[in-house]
Design an enzyme around this catalytic site. Structure first.
Site, mmCIF file in Angstrom:
data_model
loop_
_atom_site.group_PDB
_atom_site.id
_atom_site.type_symbol
_atom_site.label_atom_id
_atom_site.label_comp_id
_atom_site.label_asym_id
_atom_site.label_seq_id
_atom_site.Cartn_x
_atom_site.Cartn_y
_atom_site.Cartn_z
ATOM 1 N N GLY A 1 -27.359 -6.573 34.464
ATOM 2 C CA GLY A 1 -26.181 -6.595 34.481
ATOM 3 C C GLY A 1 -25.375 -7.605 35.063
ATOM 4 N N MET B 1 -31.112 -7.430 24.894
ATOM 5 C CA MET B 1 -32.188 -8.224 24.159
ATOM 6 C C MET B 1 -32.977 -8.391 22.478
ATOM 7 S SD MET B 1 -33.190 -9.705 26.949
ATOM 8 C CE MET B 1 -35.095 -10.863 27.291
ATOM 9 N N ARG B 2 -31.762 -8.286 22.503
ATOM 10 C CA ARG B 2 -32.215 -7.802 20.664
ATOM 11 C C ARG B 2 -31.175 -8.739 19.963
ATOM 12 N NH1 ARG B 2 -34.934 -2.543 20.082
ATOM 13 N NH2 ARG B 2 -34.815 -1.199 21.717
ATOM 14 N N ILE B 3 -32.105 -8.870 19.141
ATOM 15 C CA ILE B 3 -31.043 -10.011 18.027
ATOM 16 C C ILE B 3 -30.203 -9.114 17.211
ATOM 17 C CG2 ILE B 3 -31.563 -11.555 16.020
ATOM 18 C CD1 ILE B 3 -34.804 -12.008 17.053
ATOM 19 N N ASN C 1 -22.803 -15.544 23.765
ATOM 20 C CA ASN C 1 -24.194 -15.306 24.296
ATOM 21 C C ASN C 1 -24.077 -15.957 25.708
ATOM 22 O OD1 ASN C 1 -26.322 -13.708 24.563
ATOM 23 N ND2 ASN C 1 -27.059 -15.008 24.299
ATOM 24 N N HIS D 1 -27.114 -18.144 27.572
ATOM 25 C CA HIS D 1 -28.896 -18.707 27.656
ATOM 26 C C HIS D 1 -29.273 -19.773 28.282
ATOM 27 C CE1 HIS D 1 -32.500 -19.047 25.564
ATOM 28 N NE2 HIS D 1 -32.477 -20.404 26.004
ATOM 29 N N GLU E 1 -24.802 -19.623 35.580
ATOM 30 C CA GLU E 1 -24.495 -18.773 34.554
ATOM 31 C C GLU E 1 -22.715 -17.515 34.259
ATOM 32 O OE1 GLU E 1 -27.186 -16.148 32.488
ATOM 33 O OE2 GLU E 1 -28.839 -17.456 33.622
#
Length: 205
Positions: free
Chosen positions: A15, A95-97, A112, A114, A179
């Site tokens: 997190g 961690m899921r689409i 999101n 990346h 980030e």
């Protein structure tokens, strides 16, 4: 003072980007506030951050298939967000689409981050991909979420030079620091109504 925009964050792990967004939202001049954390993992470190910062948190079972989520879990997340009056959903190491009702409800209102300069090195292990390819520069990308994997329109990118002796771990650490700057900036721009999507281009007013 204008009403602040409500943000929900989805996270699966420690997190750190969730925490960066939450800290930025606490600033007096922030146009956004974090009202909800949703995680698919009851052991996620993000839950401890949410507890410490008094942010409502929900754990949603998303099914056993790695990287996928069930339509039921997507519906449940959508309902949680609607009840909290969420205007923007931010994925922070989720961690899921994203598929189904949640994506449909928040189309154009989901971001999101990346750890690579998209469109290069999509998906998992982006830092390892960058090192294996031998690039001289990597970085991070904040983008809108669409139905693909790291394919949505790009909002902000930050560049991180790749050193000759870099490992995956120390490159990831330097990218993560960027980030934590880029994501709050993108959220602020959205909350201030300064982002306009024209095809694949995101125009910053």
């Amino acid at each position: 003072m204008p009403e602040k925009m409500n943000i929900a964050v989805l996270a699966s792990g420690r997190g750190s980007n969730f925490e960066a967004l939450a800290i930025a939202a606490l600033k007096e001049d922030s146009p956004a506030r974090i009202v909800l954390l949703i995680t698919d993992s009851p052991g996620a470190g993000a839950l401890r951050i949410a507890e410490r910062m008094a942010i409502e948190a929900r754990v949603v079972e998303c099914g056993p298939k790695r990287g996928a989520m069930t339509s039921e879990s997507s519906f449940t997340m959508r309902e949680f967000c609607i009840r909290k009056g969420v205007n923007l959903v931010c994925l922070a190491g989720f961690m899921r689409i994203i598929k189904g009702p949640l994506l449909d409800e928040f189309a154009g209102r989901m971001m999101n981050i990346h750890p690579a300069l998209l469109p290069s090195f999509k998906g998992l292990d982006a830092q390892r991909q960058a090192l294996d390819f031998g690039v001289k520069y990597s970085g991070c990308t904040v983008h809108f979420v669409d139905g693909g994997i790291d394919t949505g329109p790009i909002i902000i990118q930050r560049i991180v030079p790749v050193k000759q002796d870099d490992t995956e771990e120390n490159l990831a650490t330097r990218i993560l620091a960027e980030e934590h700057k880029a994501y709050p900036e993108a959220v602020r721009l959205f909350a201030e109504g300064r982002l306009y999507v024209d095809g694949r281009r995101v125009i910053i007013r």
